[in-house]
Design a protein around this motif. Structure first.
Motif, PDB file in Angstrom:
ATOM      1  N   LYS A  58       0.942  -1.160   0.076  1.00 54.40           N
ATOM      2  CA  LYS A  58      -0.014   0.051   0.070  1.00 54.40           C
ATOM      3  C   LYS A  58       0.924   1.328  -0.018  1.00 54.40           C
ATOM      4  O   LYS A  58       0.503   2.216  -0.795  1.00 54.40           O
ATOM      5  N   LEU A 208      -3.001   3.556   3.775  1.00 58.29           N
ATOM      6  CA  LEU A 208      -4.088   2.585   3.227  1.00 58.29           C
ATOM      7  C   LEU A 208      -5.349   3.293   3.062  1.00 58.29           C
ATOM      8  O   LEU A 208      -5.979   2.979   1.710  1.00 58.29           O
ATOM      9  N   VAL A 211      -4.971   4.821  -0.651  1.00 61.89           N
ATOM     10  CA  VAL A 211      -5.135   3.701  -1.907  1.00 61.89           C
ATOM     11  C   VAL A 211      -6.465   2.906  -1.866  1.00 61.89           C
ATOM     12  O   VAL A 211      -7.109   3.020  -2.852  1.00 61.89           O
ATOM     13  N   HIS A 220      -1.979  -7.314  -0.485  1.00 66.15           N
ATOM     14  CA  HIS A 220      -2.189  -7.232   1.118  1.00 66.15           C
ATOM     15  C   HIS A 220      -1.461  -7.987   2.102  1.00 66.15           C
ATOM     16  O   HIS A 220      -1.151  -7.555   2.968  1.00 66.15           O
TER      17      HIS A 220
END
Ligand code: SF4
Ligand code: ZN
Length: 303
Positions: A58, A208, A211, A220
């Motif tokens: 991320k 996070l 994004v 992830h």
């Protein structure tokens, strides 16, 4: 809870700033933080060619996207480190973002291109895969940046990373590392390209959120070797402190940058830099670790 900027309904609360934002104003805040950091530390400007280090996670995906949206001249670089399926999945994420958005991307595969295997090296040299991997990444990013005429290498290090690294370095008084911990590592040798961290004031949670709001695909899962790393423990400790006293991480890092770091400067100046006898890249010994790694792997293949 109302957005501090537009007074509409807020969606995210940033306790350390005592501020809440709606999604649109969060994006404004986020991009503003990045451009402020770039200007404050004179990281680069719109004329410079920037090499962005992208892992598919991320933080680096957020870095890539925000630099492109702010109009910087960015080329992304991804290294396939041969860490099983994790590497293959992360490469797919990075390549798909580049092709969807028509962005330039350099991909290096350490096994295919140099015959390197971090597991064999780790066994032979009795060093952790992370220390081998770190040396390879630092070498390749710098070499590609130098050969390609880039002005800076940008990484997605965030406030959580920087505060955790600082805590680790302070706990064992690593003077050399403390001297070199900064949002910008200036060029100390013509072949060492400047390293910059435009996201150093933004947290993992904010990256996070960025994004997710922008619907950017990212990997992830973390690298399997990060499990049990000391840095994760330091992050957990800092998260506890942050919960009790919001702003702890930021005060810790900013205080160090403003008041502490200068006391370690003479340590970093003592390092003698020279050029590797094999590849000509900068090292502190006769032959750089990358060239030694290549030789070890080649010898093992021959036997
Ligand atoms: Fe490399 Fe270790 Fe990071 Fe995995 S966790 S990418 S092996 S440095
Ligand atoms: Zn070398």
């Amino acid at each position: 809870m109302k957005c501090v900027r537009c007074k509409q309904k807020a969606k995210i609360l940033l306790k350390r700033h005592n501020a809440a934002f709606c999604n649109e104003c969060f994006l404004y805040y986020y991009r503003n933080q990045v451009t402020k950091n770039i200007r404050k530390y004179k990281m680069f400007d719109k004329k410079d060619k920037i090499l962005a280090v992208i892992s598919g996670g991320k933080d680096s995906m957020a870095l890539w996207d925000v630099l492109v949206k702010e109009g910087y001249n960015v080329v992304a670089m991804y290294i396939n480190l041969g860490i099983g399926e994790y590497s293959n999945r992360s490469q797919k994420v990075v390549e798909s973002f580049a092709s969807k958005n028509n962005l330039p991307l350099i991909v290096k595969d350490i096994k295919k291109e140099f015959g390197l295997d971090i597991y064999k090296l780790s066994k032979t040299l009795k060093r952790s895969p992370c220390s081998i991997c770190g040396s390879i990444k630092r070498y390749l990013f710098n070499k590609v940046a130098y050969d390609g005429g880039f002005s800076a290498v940008a990484t997605g290090h965030n406030l959580d990373d920087e505060a955790a690294t600082l805590l680790g370095n302070v706990l064992s008084w690593e003077e050399g590392y403390l001297a070199r911990q900064a949002p910008v590592l200036p060029q100390t040798h013509p072949k060492l390209i400047k390293k910059v961290k435009p996201l150093y004031t933004l947290t993992e949670r904010e990256n996070l959120y960025y994004v997710l709001l922008n619907k950017i695909e990212f990997l992830h899962e973390e690298c399997p070797h990060s499990v049990g790393a000391r840095s994760i423990l330091f992050k957990e400790v800092l998260n506890k402190l942050e919960e009790e006293s919001p702003g702890t991480k930021q005060r810790f890092l900013n205080g160090f940058l403003e008041k502490g770091r200068r006391h370690f400067q003479d340590v970093s100046e003592k390092l003698e830099l020279r050029e590797c006898k094999t590849c000509g890249q900068v090292t502190t010994v006769e032959e750089c670790s990358f060239c030694r790694f290549v030789k070890i792997c080649n010898q093992q293949q021959e036997t």
